[in-house]
Design an enzyme around this catalytic site. Structure first.
Site, PDB file in Angstrom:
ATOM      1  N   GLU A  56      -6.346   7.855  -1.293  1.00 66.78           N
ATOM      2  CA  GLU A  56      -5.855   6.233  -0.882  1.00 66.78           C
ATOM      3  C   GLU A  56      -6.262   5.269  -1.914  1.00 66.78           C
ATOM      4  O   GLU A  56      -5.805   4.319  -1.967  1.00 66.78           O
ATOM      5  CB  GLU A  56      -6.542   5.822   0.389  1.00 66.78           C
ATOM      6  CG  GLU A  56      -6.421   6.835   1.477  1.00 66.78           C
ATOM      7  CD  GLU A  56      -4.875   6.662   1.997  1.00 66.78           C
ATOM      8  OE1 GLU A  56      -4.156   5.480   1.784  1.00 66.78           O
ATOM      9  OE2 GLU A  56      -4.194   7.549   2.645  1.00 66.78           O
ATOM     10  N   TYR A  93     -11.236   6.640   3.720  1.00 63.99           N
ATOM     11  CA  TYR A  93     -10.471   5.222   3.574  1.00 63.99           C
ATOM     12  C   TYR A  93     -11.559   4.410   3.044  1.00 63.99           C
ATOM     13  O   TYR A  93     -11.178   3.582   2.151  1.00 63.99           O
ATOM     14  CB  TYR A  93      -9.996   4.791   4.747  1.00 63.99           C
ATOM     15  CG  TYR A  93      -8.596   5.357   5.086  1.00 63.99           C
ATOM     16  CD1 TYR A  93      -7.331   4.737   4.599  1.00 63.99           C
ATOM     17  CD2 TYR A  93      -8.483   6.276   6.034  1.00 63.99           C
ATOM     18  CE1 TYR A  93      -6.304   5.267   4.887  1.00 63.99           C
ATOM     19  CE2 TYR A  93      -7.275   7.047   6.353  1.00 63.99           C
ATOM     20  CZ  TYR A  93      -6.225   6.329   5.891  1.00 63.99           C
ATOM     21  OH  TYR A  93      -4.646   6.946   6.159  1.00 63.99           O
ATOM     22  N   HIS A 118       0.945  -1.247   0.081  1.00 62.35           N
ATOM     23  CA  HIS A 118       0.044  -0.011   0.056  1.00 62.35           C
ATOM     24  C   HIS A 118       0.854   1.179  -0.133  1.00 62.35           C
ATOM     25  O   HIS A 118       0.648   2.185  -0.841  1.00 62.35           O
ATOM     26  CB  HIS A 118      -0.994  -0.047   1.218  1.00 62.35           C
ATOM     27  CG  HIS A 118      -1.792   1.289   1.414  1.00 62.35           C
ATOM     28  ND1 HIS A 118      -3.142   1.338   0.953  1.00 62.35           N
ATOM     29  CD2 HIS A 118      -1.362   2.271   1.874  1.00 62.35           C
ATOM     30  CE1 HIS A 118      -3.662   2.492   1.174  1.00 62.35           C
ATOM     31  NE2 HIS A 118      -2.454   3.153   1.905  1.00 62.35           N
ATOM     32  N   GLU A 119       1.687   1.308   0.912  1.00 62.38           N
ATOM     33  CA  GLU A 119       2.787   2.501   0.906  1.00 62.38           C
ATOM     34  C   GLU A 119       3.454   2.682  -0.144  1.00 62.38           C
ATOM     35  O   GLU A 119       3.798   3.876  -0.782  1.00 62.38           O
ATOM     36  CB  GLU A 119       3.385   2.477   2.390  1.00 62.38           C
ATOM     37  CG  GLU A 119       2.820   2.616   3.667  1.00 62.38           C
ATOM     38  CD  GLU A 119       1.916   3.636   3.837  1.00 62.38           C
ATOM     39  OE1 GLU A 119       2.040   4.850   3.228  1.00 62.38           O
ATOM     40  OE2 GLU A 119       0.885   3.641   4.246  1.00 62.38           O
ATOM     41  N   HIS A 135       1.851   4.978  -2.658  1.00 68.18           N
ATOM     42  CA  HIS A 135       1.979   6.176  -2.612  1.00 68.18           C
ATOM     43  C   HIS A 135       3.401   6.882  -3.157  1.00 68.18           C
ATOM     44  O   HIS A 135       3.498   7.839  -3.700  1.00 68.18           O
ATOM     45  CB  HIS A 135       1.975   6.871  -1.083  1.00 68.18           C
ATOM     46  CG  HIS A 135       0.399   6.472  -0.615  1.00 68.18           C
ATOM     47  ND1 HIS A 135      -0.755   7.055  -1.349  1.00 68.18           N
ATOM     48  CD2 HIS A 135      -0.098   6.071   0.751  1.00 68.18           C
ATOM     49  CE1 HIS A 135      -1.658   6.948  -0.384  1.00 68.18           C
ATOM     50  NE2 HIS A 135      -1.150   5.942   0.699  1.00 68.18           N
TER      51      HIS A 135
END
Length: 663
Positions: A501, A614, A472-473, A476
């Site tokens: 997100e 989210y 997930h990170e 980004h």
């Protein structure tokens, strides 16, 4: 990771040699330069105001200041030097205060208005991104309260400064929390031995048992919630964990009160109405409806999940002689969720973890991203960073042949240490944009995480949850690296807060794809990947007790909206937290109220009236995955389409336009 690229980047990496005094000196100089530029623009005659002299000049200067100020502010999250962290925090206070003052300058706003008028009357044709910059900067002025009377503007500026300082103090407490608890071996019955071996042992004296010192960092504390068999251990640990930031509850109340005052001055009914206006959702009423509809749909599923876990609790308490009161507490949730997965799927989380050693998973995930999105990572050994454990990578287009293929830099700071940001997040330290001389300013991102460290005789391993978070990170990170916009304010993750997100949530799907799980798993001893049987069990576990999981997320969203849409006066935030948690997420807090609101960092860190995002963005992430990747998750062609339609535009166009373009 590829090392085939031998080109020299057109932009050198950042230097991390700042001293505490120098941080503040640099900050004061940056503020001085910015004020001078704003004075120059404010002094322009109305006829001199146009896109280049006002909008572009302000945008370029803001980008240049951010390039220098963001690294200074970043130290507070990661530096091992307390004085440097304090100086970084002080620098951010100065920058935030100056930012508020800048946003309230009527003379600069008048120059913007003159420029807008002149652009329209001259018939100058702006590019879509240039027009978006004009529209956004004019809207900024309106939302900053520049149409208010002078006395009201002065009052608003003071309120905003107080709010900024309060949120900074909240975040500083959150980052630098150093609490510990002490437990005995008996207390820790059920917790895996490899976890216990990582705790600090204190020998007992005068016949007292040895104790283990346990921090509130995720790798230390979460195994207790998942594995400690004694409910009293889980209860006392959970209460200590939720009370670890009781100091923040008064700060949160102060922040909420200040937000309500700001909203009233700006003419909004609630702070949430002010916050939602520029987002995809538009109004707080739409947020309330979205959250309430989901709670209504998920409540029957959550009740069924809870009752199944309660039945497990009843059986275990009878077997072990524990008192059973028929209630489901917050400290029961992770423990019985883990037991349920073990029982129904014969899936042992601790065993699965052995297949995900950090030194295998991290490079494999980077390789997957490189192949999918057409990039190469080149590690810079012995690079200058803020800590010796940090890795720095150059990022290039795959098969780079010239400097024009350079994309930027990214840092990975993966392991916990004292006074470091305690969870996982990505910082866009430098934005990408087109400079005054038409050359490119390249982005720099930093991923900060807290993975378990290696133990004697055993490498660092990751829970599957950690793998999902890392994926997930990194989403980004790539949003920051692969965006290509003309103006910095639209770069990368500078999109609507309730969309930001979605790209990363979509990429979480890879962690449940059999071919991907095979690629990134390798047992730390046998080197074998996950078996097909284990993979199927892992995939089946994805939505086990999903009702309770999503109701927990909805509780956070509804608590956030409660504070920002209903005046709470002198209400007890801890009591509201406990009551709402029980009503929405179906878990009880026990006899003792805890200071849970003090741990809710999102609400002070930019997600105020925004936690709903989210859940809201999950809709978009599911749509993107189905439209682009479902047939072949590792297709480079699909990755290129995703890169071009979603990542590259950043916030330079409306988010719905990007979603339509991905087809």
């Amino acid at each position: 990771m590829s090392s085939s690229v031998t080109l020299t980047p057109p932009q050198p990496p950042l230097e991390w040699k700042d001293q505490p005094a120098g941080v503040l000196d640099k900050t004061h100089e940056l503020i001085k330069k910015s004020r001078s530029l704003q004075d120059t623009i404010a002094a322009l005659e109305s006829a001199q105001c146009n896109f280049d002299t006002v909008f572009k000049a302000l945008s370029l200067h803001e980008a240049e200041v951010d390039n220098q100020s963001e690294p200074l502010s970043f130290y507070q999250n990661v530096s091992p030097d307390e004085k440097l962290r304090d100086a970084s925090n002080d620098a951010e206070k100065l920058l935030r205060d100056f930012g508020i003052e800048s946003s309230m300058r009527v003379d600069v706003y008048k120059a913007l208005k003159h420029a807008e008028k002149n652009i329209k009357e001259s018939g100058v044709k702006l590019s879509p991104e240039e027009q978006r910059l004009v529209d956004k900067m004019i809207l900024d002025g309106k939302r900053a309260g520049l149409d208010l009377a002078e006395d009201k503007r002065a009052e608003l500026m003071q309120l905003k400064k107080q709010l900024s300082q309060t949120c900074l103090e909240f975040s500083k407490n959150y980052n630098e929390e150093k609490g510990t608890i002490s437990l005995t071996a008996d207390d820790l019955a059920g917790v895996p031995a490899d976890v216990i071996s990582g705790y600090k042992l204190t020998p007992g004296v005068n016949g007292a048992p040895d104790t283990y010192g346990i921090t509130f960092k995720t790798p230390d504390i979460f195994p207790i919630f998942k594995y400690a068999q004694n409910p009293k251990t889980r209860e006392s640990t959970m209460q200590a964990y939720e009370d670890r930031l009781a100091i923040n509850v008064p700060l949160l109340k102060q922040a909420i009160d200040l937000r309500w005052k700001c909203a009233k001055l700006l003419g909004y009914e609630t702070w949430a109405d002010y916050i939602e206006e520029p987002k995809m959702v538009k109004t707080s009423a739409h947020v309330h409806k979205f959250l309430s509809d989901l709670v209504e749909k998920l409540m029957p599923v959550g009740i069924k999940d809870r009752d199944a876990l309660l039945e497990l609790k009843k059986i275990e308490h009878e077997e072990k002689g524990y008192e059973y009161d028929g209630k489901f507490y917050i400290w029961d949730y992770r423990y019985y969720d883990t037991r349920f997965v073990e029982k129904t799927l014969s899936l042992d989380d601790a065993k699965v973890k052995e297949y995900f050693p950090v030194d295998v998973v991290v490079p494999t995930i980077l390789k997957i991203y490189q192949d999918l999105l057409g990039v190469d990572f080149v590690e810079m050994k012995n690079a200058d960073t803020w800590h010796q454990e940090v890795q720095l990578f150059q990022v290039w287009n795959k098969g780079a042949t010239s400097e024009s293929d350079f994309l930027g830099y990214t840092y990975l700071d993966l392991f916990p240490r004292e006074a470091k940001y305690p969870h996982a997040a990505v910082w866009p330290i430098v934005q990408g944009y087109t400079k005054q001389d038409s050359t490119r300013n390249y982005p720099v991102t930093a991923m900060v995480a807290n993975l378990a460290k290696p133990l004697p005789g055993k490498p660092a391993t990751m829970r599957h949850d950690d793998v999902v978070t890392f994926f997930h990170e990194m989403g980004h990170v790539f949003h920051g690296l692969l965006s290509r916009t003309e103006f910095s304010r639209f770069h990368g993750t500078s999109v609507a807060r309730d969309f930001v997100e979605a790209p990363s949530q979509m990429l979480e799907n890879w962690c449940w794809e059999p071919q991907v799980l095979k690629k990134m798993s390798s047992h730390f001893e046998t080197k074998e990947p996950l078996s097909d049987d284990l993979i199927q069990k892992l995939i089946q576990s994805r939505y086990v007790n999903a009702g309770l999981y999503f109701l927990r997320q909805l509780f956070f969203g509804k608590f956030d909206m409660r504070l920002h849409t209903e005046k709470t006066g002198d209400a007890d935030y801890n009591a509201i937290w406990g009551t709402m948690r029980e009503e929405v997420s179906l878990v009880k807090s026990g006899i003792k109220e805890t200071a849970g609101p003090g741990t809710f960092a999102h609400i002070a860190g930019g997600y105020d009236a925004g936690y709903y995002g989210y859940m809201y963005s999950l809709v978009f992430s599911a749509d993107m995955y189905k439209a682009v990747f479902a047939k072949d998750p590792l297709s480079p062609e699909s990755g290129q389409r995703y890169r071009e339609s979603i990542l590259q535009p950043g916030g330079s166009r409306d988010e719905m336009d990007s979603l339509k373009a991905r087809h």
